[in-house]
Motif scaffolding. Structure first.
Motif, PDB file in Angstrom:
ATOM      1  N   ILE A 107       0.701  -1.152   0.054  1.00 29.83           N
ATOM      2  CA  ILE A 107       0.123  -0.077   0.072  1.00 29.83           C
ATOM      3  C   ILE A 107       0.812   1.174   0.124  1.00 29.83           C
ATOM      4  O   ILE A 107       1.900   1.268   0.823  1.00 29.83           O
ATOM      5  CB  ILE A 107      -0.898   0.076   1.363  1.00 29.83           C
ATOM      6  CG1 ILE A 107      -1.839  -1.116   1.335  1.00 29.83           C
ATOM      7  CG2 ILE A 107      -1.676   1.307   1.249  1.00 29.83           C
ATOM      8  CD1 ILE A 107      -2.425  -1.230   2.574  1.00 29.83           C
ATOM      9  N   GLU A 108       0.686   2.094  -1.065  1.00 25.81           N
ATOM     10  CA  GLU A 108       1.561   3.337  -0.898  1.00 25.81           C
ATOM     11  C   GLU A 108       0.619   4.470  -0.829  1.00 25.81           C
ATOM     12  O   GLU A 108      -0.328   4.718  -1.268  1.00 25.81           O
ATOM     13  CB  GLU A 108       2.033   3.375  -2.528  1.00 25.81           C
ATOM     14  CG  GLU A 108       2.906   4.921  -2.438  1.00 25.81           C
ATOM     15  CD  GLU A 108       3.622   4.904  -3.886  1.00 25.81           C
ATOM     16  OE1 GLU A 108       3.822   3.972  -4.408  1.00 25.81           O
ATOM     17  OE2 GLU A 108       4.135   6.471  -4.161  1.00 25.81           O
ATOM     18  N   PRO A 109       0.941   4.968   0.521  1.00 30.78           N
ATOM     19  CA  PRO A 109       0.273   6.369   1.022  1.00 30.78           C
ATOM     20  C   PRO A 109       0.627   7.313   0.225  1.00 30.78           C
ATOM     21  O   PRO A 109       1.916   7.521   0.033  1.00 30.78           O
ATOM     22  CB  PRO A 109       0.671   6.399   2.277  1.00 30.78           C
ATOM     23  CG  PRO A 109       1.706   5.495   2.890  1.00 30.78           C
ATOM     24  CD  PRO A 109       1.904   4.671   1.613  1.00 30.78           C
TER      25      PRO A 109
ATOM     26  N   VAL B 269       7.248   3.026   0.894  1.00 33.70           N
ATOM     27  CA  VAL B 269       7.336   4.475   1.672  1.00 33.70           C
ATOM     28  C   VAL B 269       7.889   5.183   0.390  1.00 33.70           C
ATOM     29  O   VAL B 269       9.196   5.106  -0.361  1.00 33.70           O
ATOM     30  CB  VAL B 269       8.431   4.183   2.550  1.00 33.70           C
ATOM     31  CG1 VAL B 269       8.695   5.527   3.231  1.00 33.70           C
ATOM     32  CG2 VAL B 269       7.773   3.296   3.728  1.00 33.70           C
ATOM     33  N   ASP B 270       7.124   5.990  -0.063  1.00 35.01           N
ATOM     34  CA  ASP B 270       7.468   7.037  -1.146  1.00 35.01           C
ATOM     35  C   ASP B 270       7.866   8.497  -0.527  1.00 35.01           C
ATOM     36  O   ASP B 270       6.935   8.993   0.051  1.00 35.01           O
ATOM     37  CB  ASP B 270       6.643   7.259  -2.334  1.00 35.01           C
ATOM     38  CG  ASP B 270       6.906   8.177  -3.438  1.00 35.01           C
ATOM     39  OD1 ASP B 270       7.734   9.143  -3.197  1.00 35.01           O
ATOM     40  OD2 ASP B 270       6.464   7.974  -4.740  1.00 35.01           O
ATOM     41  N   LEU B 271       8.905   8.882  -0.447  1.00 36.31           N
ATOM     42  CA  LEU B 271       9.500   9.994   0.087  1.00 36.31           C
ATOM     43  C   LEU B 271       8.832  11.203  -0.020  1.00 36.31           C
ATOM     44  O   LEU B 271       8.448  12.062   0.570  1.00 36.31           O
ATOM     45  CB  LEU B 271      11.189   9.997   0.195  1.00 36.31           C
ATOM     46  CG  LEU B 271      11.789   9.488   1.336  1.00 36.31           C
ATOM     47  CD1 LEU B 271      11.494   8.129   1.442  1.00 36.31           C
ATOM     48  CD2 LEU B 271      13.414   9.727   1.150  1.00 36.31           C
TER      49      LEU B 271
ATOM     50  N   LEU C 166      10.950   1.499  -1.230  1.00 37.59           N
ATOM     51  CA  LEU C 166      11.365   2.606  -1.032  1.00 37.59           C
ATOM     52  C   LEU C 166      11.355   3.587  -2.205  1.00 37.59           C
ATOM     53  O   LEU C 166      12.215   3.186  -3.148  1.00 37.59           O
ATOM     54  CB  LEU C 166      12.686   2.519  -0.364  1.00 37.59           C
ATOM     55  CG  LEU C 166      13.368   3.907   0.123  1.00 37.59           C
ATOM     56  CD1 LEU C 166      12.493   4.710   1.176  1.00 37.59           C
ATOM     57  CD2 LEU C 166      14.578   3.634   0.811  1.00 37.59           C
ATOM     58  N   HIS C 167      10.701   4.488  -2.459  1.00 34.76           N
ATOM     59  CA  HIS C 167      10.636   5.601  -3.603  1.00 34.76           C
ATOM     60  C   HIS C 167      11.147   6.765  -3.140  1.00 34.76           C
ATOM     61  O   HIS C 167      10.850   7.357  -2.073  1.00 34.76           O
ATOM     62  CB  HIS C 167       9.191   5.790  -4.126  1.00 34.76           C
ATOM     63  CG  HIS C 167       8.617   4.349  -4.508  1.00 34.76           C
ATOM     64  ND1 HIS C 167       7.289   4.296  -4.800  1.00 34.76           N
ATOM     65  CD2 HIS C 167       8.964   3.106  -4.541  1.00 34.76           C
ATOM     66  CE1 HIS C 167       6.845   3.230  -5.447  1.00 34.76           C
ATOM     67  NE2 HIS C 167       7.813   2.608  -5.064  1.00 34.76           N
ATOM     68  N   VAL C 168      12.196   7.218  -4.237  1.00 42.22           N
ATOM     69  CA  VAL C 168      12.669   8.375  -3.777  1.00 42.22           C
ATOM     70  C   VAL C 168      12.832   9.478  -4.794  1.00 42.22           C
ATOM     71  O   VAL C 168      12.830   9.227  -5.968  1.00 42.22           O
ATOM     72  CB  VAL C 168      14.297   8.293  -3.453  1.00 42.22           C
ATOM     73  CG1 VAL C 168      14.521   7.551  -2.032  1.00 42.22           C
ATOM     74  CG2 VAL C 168      15.090   7.761  -4.455  1.00 42.22           C
TER      75      VAL C 168
ATOM     76  N   VAL D  35      14.064   5.357  -7.862  1.00 46.09           N
ATOM     77  CA  VAL D  35      13.698   6.764  -8.238  1.00 46.09           C
ATOM     78  C   VAL D  35      12.692   6.850  -9.111  1.00 46.09           C
ATOM     79  O   VAL D  35      12.479   6.187 -10.427  1.00 46.09           O
ATOM     80  CB  VAL D  35      15.280   7.244  -9.105  1.00 46.09           C
ATOM     81  CG1 VAL D  35      14.760   8.724  -9.629  1.00 46.09           C
ATOM     82  CG2 VAL D  35      16.245   7.186  -8.159  1.00 46.09           C
ATOM     83  N   GLU D  36      11.842   7.927  -8.687  1.00 48.27           N
ATOM     84  CA  GLU D  36      10.378   8.139  -9.095  1.00 48.27           C
ATOM     85  C   GLU D  36      10.173   9.505  -9.586  1.00 48.27           C
ATOM     86  O   GLU D  36       9.648  10.115  -8.602  1.00 48.27           O
ATOM     87  CB  GLU D  36       9.225   7.180  -8.431  1.00 48.27           C
ATOM     88  CG  GLU D  36       7.883   7.390  -9.085  1.00 48.27           C
ATOM     89  CD  GLU D  36       6.902   6.836  -8.468  1.00 48.27           C
ATOM     90  OE1 GLU D  36       6.894   6.757  -7.046  1.00 48.27           O
ATOM     91  OE2 GLU D  36       5.745   6.200  -8.841  1.00 48.27           O
ATOM     92  N   ILE D  37      10.450   9.861 -10.727  1.00 44.47           N
ATOM     93  CA  ILE D  37      10.086  11.527 -10.890  1.00 44.47           C
ATOM     94  C   ILE D  37       9.263  11.526 -11.945  1.00 44.47           C
ATOM     95  O   ILE D  37       9.478  11.248 -13.096  1.00 44.47           O
ATOM     96  CB  ILE D  37      11.692  12.229 -11.040  1.00 44.47           C
ATOM     97  CG1 ILE D  37      12.461  11.788  -9.830  1.00 44.47           C
ATOM     98  CG2 ILE D  37      11.694  13.583 -11.475  1.00 44.47           C
ATOM     99  CD1 ILE D  37      13.993  12.417  -9.973  1.00 44.47           C
TER     100      ILE D  37
HETATM  101 ZN    ZN Z   1       5.833   6.070  -5.571  1.00 48.00          ZN
END
Ligand code: ZN
Length: 301
Positions: free
Chosen positions: A155-157, A203-205, A229-231, A273-275
């Motif tokens: 689950i991605e909040p 966890v997407d920062l 972990l997404h940054v 890395v997700e931009i």
């Molecule tokens: Zn994300």
């Protein structure tokens, strides 16, 4: 905490980061080749890109290049206005689960949906509590299949600015409450409480960096529930709610501090890395963007 400065073995590229360079779609097959050519070991592809490239062809190419997935983007969008909509959502999520299995993803990422109809511009009602109930129900239904397929659900909040249209789960605390309700911790015989790992969080920062409870909720999640972990970075000012994410180091998120919290729990997976960046990074050559991701990953993550 792992040292990222010497190499980029823990870097993964979310393929949306280079999906439409200078106005034209960069085909997934070329993105995968460009990542592999740079020694990048993992990617997180989007379903629509896989749909265009072909599921079997993508699975073959990933294997041939030795690329792993850090997650599959994405399932979810669980809210609905009628029985047909509810069935359609369930069917689509089962397909997403099958695709994630075919691609050997470590987890299927869930963006859970907002008020029914809101993404299309006309919310059916204003009852966000009811939307959240639909989300919990939808995850519960999918979890039964996911357990059978041994595919963890993450689950991605999302940041609260997306609560209306994209995700009514907006904090790690909320996401973990759903995990506790649907996949309660078990005693392991020594008095320790353990989680099955079938349901956890991404966890997407970008979405959670501001949360005063972040450190405590990461600790609450623990190793089995920290699935991804997404940054990227939060730019000030942010000029677009969706497509103005920053490259790591260009914004205000204390990325190493949060990564340290996640790794203190035992997380040893990729940092992805997700931009989405309509006016900056999507306007550049894709190779330049990947090279920049590698350099910033070593220096700023
Ligand atoms: Zn994300």
């Amino acid at each position: 905490m792992r040292d990222f400065s010497a190499d980029h073995r823990w870097l993964s590229i979310n393929t949306a980061t280079v999906r439409r360079q200078r106005g034209a779609d960069w085909p997934l097959a070329q993105i995968l080749d460009a990542c592999a050519a740079r020694g990048i070991r993992a990617v997180a592809p989007w379903r629509d890109q896989v749909g265009v490239a072909g599921l079997a062809a993508t699975a073959r190419q990933l294997r041939a290049l030795g690329l792993e997935l850090s997650g599959y983007c994405r399932g979810g969008m669980f809210t609905y206005t009628d029985a047909a909509g509810r069935q359609a959502v369930r069917d689509d999520n089962r397909r997403a689960l099958d695709e994630a299995c075919t691609l050997a993803a470590p987890c299927l990422v869930l963006v859970v949906g907002g008020l029914p109809g809101a993404l299309a511009g006309h919310a059916a009602h204003r009852e966000i509590a009811a939307a959240r109930e639909q989300v919990t129900e939808g995850i519960a239904a999918l979890l039964a299949d996911a357990r059978e397929r041994r595919m963890p659900l993450a689950i991605e909040p999302l940041h609260p600015m997306y609560a209306a249209d994209r995700a009514c789960i907006n904090t790690l605390e909320q996401a973990l409450d759903v995990c506790d309700a649907l996949d309660p911790p078990l005693a392991d015989g020594t008095g320790r409480r353990v989680h099955s790992g079938a349901l956890g969080v991404a966890v997407d920062l970008y979405h959670v960096w501001w949360d005063p409870k972040l450190a405590a909720q990461i600790a609450r999640a623990g190793r089995e529930r920290l699935l991804a972990l997404h940054v990227c970075d939060w730019l000030t000012p942010t000029t677009d709610l969706l497509e103005d994410r920053g490259m790591m180091g260009d914004g205000v998120i204390d990325i190493p501090r949060i990564r340290a919290w996640v790794e203190a729990e035992g997380y040893a997976g990729y940092s992805e890395v997700e931009i989405f960046s309509a006016t900056n990074w999507w306007q550049r050559d894709g190779g330049e963007v990947l090279d920049t991701c590698i350099e910033r990953h070593r220096r700023c993550v």
